[in-house]
Motif scaffolding. Structure first.
Motif, PDB file in Angstrom:
ATOM      1  N   ARG A   3       0.220  -0.816  -0.010  1.00 29.85           N
ATOM      2  CA  ARG A   3      -0.525  -0.016  -0.240  1.00 29.85           C
ATOM      3  C   ARG A   3       1.038   1.314  -0.210  1.00 29.85           C
ATOM      4  NH1 ARG A   3      -1.708  -0.514   6.816  1.00 29.85           N
ATOM      5  NH2 ARG A   3      -2.036  -2.035   5.551  1.00 29.85           N
ATOM      6  N   THR A   4       0.159   2.848  -0.667  1.00 30.58           N
ATOM      7  CA  THR A   4       0.682   3.751  -0.326  1.00 30.58           C
ATOM      8  C   THR A   4       0.416   4.507   0.757  1.00 30.58           C
ATOM      9  OG1 THR A   4       0.800   3.397  -2.800  1.00 30.58           O
ATOM     10  CG2 THR A   4       1.554   5.542  -1.085  1.00 30.58           C
ATOM     11  N   VAL A   5       1.690   4.622   1.706  1.00 30.49           N
ATOM     12  CA  VAL A   5       1.422   5.819   2.891  1.00 30.49           C
ATOM     13  C   VAL A   5       2.174   7.288   2.543  1.00 30.49           C
ATOM     14  CG1 VAL A   5       2.647   5.995   5.616  1.00 30.49           C
ATOM     15  CG2 VAL A   5       1.679   4.066   4.689  1.00 30.49           C
ATOM     16  N   PHE A   6       1.356   8.496   2.895  1.00 30.72           N
ATOM     17  CA  PHE A   6       1.461   9.455   2.283  1.00 30.72           C
ATOM     18  C   PHE A   6       1.968  10.466   3.827  1.00 30.72           C
ATOM     19  CE2 PHE A   6      -1.682   8.428  -1.020  1.00 30.72           C
ATOM     20  CZ  PHE A   6      -0.081   8.451  -2.172  1.00 30.72           C
ATOM     21  N   LEU A   7       3.282  11.314   3.629  1.00 29.00           N
ATOM     22  CA  LEU A   7       3.753  11.945   4.927  1.00 29.00           C
ATOM     23  C   LEU A   7       3.819  13.246   3.884  1.00 29.00           C
ATOM     24  CD1 LEU A   7       5.282   9.146   5.291  1.00 29.00           C
ATOM     25  CD2 LEU A   7       7.614  10.628   6.072  1.00 29.00           C
ATOM     26  N   ALA A  97       4.318  13.116  21.237  1.00 26.87           N
ATOM     27  CA  ALA A  97       3.919  13.299  19.700  1.00 26.87           C
ATOM     28  C   ALA A  97       2.850  13.909  19.532  1.00 26.87           C
ATOM     29  CB  ALA A  97       3.072  11.904  19.536  1.00 26.87           C
ATOM     30  N   LEU A  98       2.151  14.077  20.702  1.00 23.99           N
ATOM     31  CA  LEU A  98       0.975  14.925  21.010  1.00 23.99           C
ATOM     32  C   LEU A  98       1.762  16.954  20.553  1.00 23.99           C
ATOM     33  CD1 LEU A  98      -1.648  13.169  23.120  1.00 23.99           C
ATOM     34  CD2 LEU A  98      -1.207  12.825  20.964  1.00 23.99           C
ATOM     35  N   GLU A  99       2.339  16.935  20.959  1.00 30.58           N
ATOM     36  CA  GLU A  99       3.133  18.091  21.163  1.00 30.58           C
ATOM     37  C   GLU A  99       3.593  18.307  19.979  1.00 30.58           C
ATOM     38  OE1 GLU A  99       3.682  21.921  22.710  1.00 30.58           O
ATOM     39  OE2 GLU A  99       3.274  20.230  23.089  1.00 30.58           O
ATOM     40  N   CYS A 100       4.336  17.305  19.382  1.00 30.79           N
ATOM     41  CA  CYS A 100       4.822  17.800  17.595  1.00 30.79           C
ATOM     42  C   CYS A 100       3.793  17.940  16.266  1.00 30.79           C
ATOM     43  CB  CYS A 100       5.067  16.279  17.528  1.00 30.79           C
ATOM     44  SG  CYS A 100       6.908  16.713  18.014  1.00 30.79           S
ATOM     45  N   LEU A 101       2.639  17.031  17.250  1.00 33.16           N
ATOM     46  CA  LEU A 101       1.679  17.293  15.778  1.00 33.16           C
ATOM     47  C   LEU A 101       0.952  18.215  15.658  1.00 33.16           C
ATOM     48  CD1 LEU A 101       0.238  13.440  16.286  1.00 33.16           C
ATOM     49  CD2 LEU A 101       1.345  14.524  13.776  1.00 33.16           C
ATOM     50  N   LYS A 102       0.864  19.393  17.075  1.00 35.88           N
ATOM     51  CA  LYS A 102       0.647  20.408  16.774  1.00 35.88           C
ATOM     52  C   LYS A 102       1.263  21.226  15.821  1.00 35.88           C
ATOM     53  CE  LYS A 102      -0.749  20.436  21.600  1.00 35.88           C
ATOM     54  NZ  LYS A 102      -0.026  21.547  23.153  1.00 35.88           N
ATOM     55  N   GLY A 103       2.433  20.838  14.956  1.00 29.77           N
ATOM     56  CA  GLY A 103       2.870  22.235  14.062  1.00 29.77           C
ATOM     57  C   GLY A 103       2.762  20.386  12.901  1.00 29.77           C
ATOM     58  N   ASP A 104       3.903  21.418  11.864  1.00 30.51           N
ATOM     59  CA  ASP A 104       3.597  20.791  10.940  1.00 30.51           C
ATOM     60  C   ASP A 104       5.003  19.300  10.323  1.00 30.51           C
ATOM     61  OD1 ASP A 104       1.847  22.985   9.680  1.00 30.51           O
ATOM     62  OD2 ASP A 104       3.406  23.962   8.795  1.00 30.51           O
ATOM     63  N   VAL A 105       4.732  18.529  11.389  1.00 31.10           N
ATOM     64  CA  VAL A 105       5.901  17.060  11.405  1.00 31.10           C
ATOM     65  C   VAL A 105       4.808  16.056  10.558  1.00 31.10           C
ATOM     66  CG1 VAL A 105       6.679  15.291  12.610  1.00 31.10           C
ATOM     67  CG2 VAL A 105       6.717  17.866  13.558  1.00 31.10           C
ATOM     68  N   ALA A 106       5.763  14.823  10.012  1.00 29.21           N
ATOM     69  CA  ALA A 106       4.733  14.844   8.913  1.00 29.21           C
ATOM     70  C   ALA A 106       4.154  13.096   9.233  1.00 29.21           C
ATOM     71  CB  ALA A 106       5.770  14.062   7.525  1.00 29.21           C
ATOM     72  N   ALA A 107       6.028  12.769  10.284  1.00 33.07           N
ATOM     73  CA  ALA A 107       4.995  11.035  10.997  1.00 33.07           C
ATOM     74  C   ALA A 107       6.132  10.978  12.092  1.00 33.07           C
ATOM     75  CB  ALA A 107       6.016  10.299  10.203  1.00 33.07           C
ATOM     76  N   ILE A 108       5.232  10.435  12.865  1.00 27.38           N
ATOM     77  CA  ILE A 108       6.070   9.835  13.929  1.00 27.38           C
ATOM     78  C   ILE A 108       6.243   8.559  14.529  1.00 27.38           C
ATOM     79  CG2 ILE A 108       4.758  10.016  16.842  1.00 27.38           C
ATOM     80  CD1 ILE A 108       4.751  12.709  15.674  1.00 27.38           C
ATOM     81  N   ARG A 109       7.566   8.630  15.245  1.00 28.87           N
ATOM     82  CA  ARG A 109       8.333   7.142  15.226  1.00 28.87           C
ATOM     83  C   ARG A 109       7.728   6.340  16.781  1.00 28.87           C
ATOM     84  NH1 ARG A 109      11.712   3.161  18.215  1.00 28.87           N
ATOM     85  NH2 ARG A 109      12.729   2.809  16.922  1.00 28.87           N
ATOM     86  N   ILE A 110       6.979   5.986  16.741  1.00 29.10           N
ATOM     87  CA  ILE A 110       6.738   5.256  17.871  1.00 29.10           C
ATOM     88  C   ILE A 110       5.905   3.970  17.965  1.00 29.10           C
ATOM     89  CG2 ILE A 110       5.390   7.406  18.678  1.00 29.10           C
ATOM     90  CD1 ILE A 110       2.673   5.644  18.656  1.00 29.10           C
ATOM     91  N   ASN A 111       7.078   3.372  18.846  1.00 29.58           N
ATOM     92  CA  ASN A 111       6.080   0.971  19.283  1.00 29.58           C
ATOM     93  C   ASN A 111       4.962   1.428  19.916  1.00 29.58           C
ATOM     94  OD1 ASN A 111       7.865   0.874  17.728  1.00 29.58           O
ATOM     95  ND2 ASN A 111       9.207  -0.381  19.060  1.00 29.58           N
ATOM     96  N   PRO A 112       4.042   1.002  19.974  1.00 32.05           N
ATOM     97  CA  PRO A 112       2.464   0.973  21.064  1.00 32.05           C
ATOM     98  C   PRO A 112       3.255   0.559  21.749  1.00 32.05           C
ATOM     99  CG  PRO A 112       1.725   0.721  18.581  1.00 32.05           C
ATOM    100  CD  PRO A 112       3.566   0.857  18.931  1.00 32.05           C
ATOM    101  N   GLY A 113       4.434  -0.814  22.235  1.00 33.92           N
ATOM    102  CA  GLY A 113       4.328  -1.693  23.389  1.00 33.92           C
ATOM    103  C   GLY A 113       5.213  -0.238  24.544  1.00 33.92           C
ATOM    104  N   ASN A 114       6.147  -0.304  23.811  1.00 35.74           N
ATOM    105  CA  ASN A 114       6.643   1.224  24.827  1.00 35.74           C
ATOM    106  C   ASN A 114       5.882   2.486  24.997  1.00 35.74           C
ATOM    107  OD1 ASN A 114       7.523   3.589  22.932  1.00 35.74           O
ATOM    108  ND2 ASN A 114       9.290   2.242  22.977  1.00 35.74           N
ATOM    109  N   ILE A 115       4.508   2.691  24.443  1.00 34.38           N
ATOM    110  CA  ILE A 115       3.850   4.373  24.998  1.00 34.38           C
ATOM    111  C   ILE A 115       3.385   4.080  25.844  1.00 34.38           C
ATOM    112  CG2 ILE A 115       2.240   5.989  23.826  1.00 34.38           C
ATOM    113  CD1 ILE A 115       4.939   6.388  22.709  1.00 34.38           C
ATOM    114  N   GLY A 116       2.810   3.199  26.047  1.00 35.20           N
ATOM    115  CA  GLY A 116       2.266   2.448  27.861  1.00 35.20           C
ATOM    116  C   GLY A 116       0.356   2.344  26.981  1.00 35.20           C
ATOM    117  N   SER A 117      -0.446   2.945  27.982  1.00 35.88           N
ATOM    118  CA  SER A 117      -1.751   2.361  27.193  1.00 35.88           C
ATOM    119  C   SER A 117      -2.365   2.787  26.738  1.00 35.88           C
ATOM    120  CB  SER A 117      -2.803   2.865  28.651  1.00 35.88           C
ATOM    121  OG  SER A 117      -3.335   4.065  28.212  1.00 35.88           O
TER     122      SER A 117
END
Length: 361
Positions: A3-7, A97-117
């Motif tokens: 599939r295609t993912v857009f940034l 991540a939420l703070e970065c997304l207030k700006g024009d950041v194109a993508a977030i690198r996270i792992n659900p396993g270490n973010i918490g709930s």
């Protein structure tokens, strides 16, 4: 085909696709902290200038570590002033991540396993949906879940199989949240394990893959490992964006990635530099000339071959297919095109003469 993912596409940030029929993109990671940009405007301007240079060399995406709120603020400042899609590298604290997304950041690198709930992961996903941002899952051999690590240590599961299983587990979370703008990265410091886990994952999923060898090492060792892994994967059509991870500069990571894609037949065009390794016969300082000219040549949109050779004896011969070449001996430099000498000048005038001839191509 994946599939295609857009940034990108927000503010002045250009929109690019990863996967599908999109070209393989090149990434790098910034090597210094960005938590002091509020008090250091000159640093911000320098970073923007260096980003522009990286873009000219062929860099499509740049990732920044965001360990704290000051860094999140800094990344938003950078993203507001560049067209290059930027990725925020987040660990543990979903609020970053939420703070970065207030700006024009194109993508977030996270792992659900270490973010918490689950609620925290969902908060990030919802913010990405609202912003039109993508998420990159990053799994490496040093961050396997405990149960998979235990199986690897017990010998009941290979490390590559564990990496693919960990990535699949993380992807399930986003599937449940109906979020498909996800790119997966599975990296090991071993070439074979990197190849094996990406092959395993690609058999089962249509999710775009960011490929790379983690902690690949210094310039030479890192380029060797990355070249071996990328050529094997890209030759099978596996891999949609790459990063050559080096204990070196972002500039060298981008140049290495560009040259690997060229030699794999995936990218074409631009300036190709042919230069001799130098020997006792050399009469022209090839190394310093290449160092001065490499970035400018690679950033040019000309589709030409340039030869930079050490001696006037073999220079025009070995570089006879070059659109433009330079060599020297005895305080003189010669400039040639397609093996034919067109100018002989004093070596001190070599840069100016070369510039004139390059601009005329």
């Amino acid at each position: 085909m994946t599939r295609t993912v857009f940034l990108g596409g927000s503010g002045r940030v250009r929109r690019i696709g990863i996967g599908g029929a999109e070209p393989v993109s090149i990434q790098t990671m910034w090597k210094e902290g960005i938590d002091d940009l509020d008090s250091n405007p000159s640093k911000l301007e320098r970073i923007l200038s260096e980003i522009q240079e990286l873009q000219g060399l062929g860099c499509d995406i740049i990732r920044f570590a965001v360990p704290d709120m000051a860094s999140a603020s800094g990344l938003c400042k950078i993203a507001a002033k560049t067209s290059v899609p930027l990725v925020a590298d987040i660990h543990f604290d979903y609020r970053l991540a939420l703070e970065c997304l207030k700006g024009d950041v194109a993508a977030i690198r996270i792992n659900p396993g270490n973010i918490g709930s689950r609620e925290r992961v969902e908060a990030v996903v919802n913010a990405c949906k609202k912003k039109g941002a993508a998420i990159r899952i990053g799994v490496n051999s040093g961050s396997l879940p405990q149960d998979l690590r235990s199986q690897v240590e017990a010998g009941t599961m290979g490390r590559a199989e564990a990496l693919a299983a960990a990535a699949a587990r993380e992807c399930e979370v986003f599937g449940e949240l109906a979020f498909d703008q996800v790119v997966v990265s599975m990296k090991a410091s071993s070439v074979q394990e990197t190849v094996d886990c990406n092959e395993e994952f690609a058999k089962k999923f249509d999710i775009p893959l960011h490929i790379g060898v983690t902690e690949a090492g210094p310039l030479i060792g890192g380029v060797v490992k990355s070249t071996l892994a990328f050529s094997r994967l890209l030759g099978q059509g596996i891999g949609n964006t790459i990063r050559v991870s080096l204990s070196s500069t972002p500039k060298n990571e981008v140049i290495a990635g560009r040259e690997i894609l060229r030699e794999c037949g995936i990218r074409s065009g631009g300036v190709q530099i042919v230069s001799c390794p130098r020997c006792g016969r050399q009469g022209f300082d090839v190394h310093s000339f290449v160092e001065r000219w490499q970035s400018r040549l690679l950033a040019s949109d000309k589709n030409v071959t340039v030869a930079i050779m050490g001696c006037a004896v073999n220079g025009p011969g070995e570089g006879k297919y070059a659109d433009l070449g330079i060599a020297g001996a005895g305080g003189k430099a010669i400039i040639f095109k397609k093996g034919k000498i067109i100018r002989t000048i004093d070596e001190k005038d070599a840069d100016n003469a070369f510039e004139e001839e390059f601009n005329s191509l």
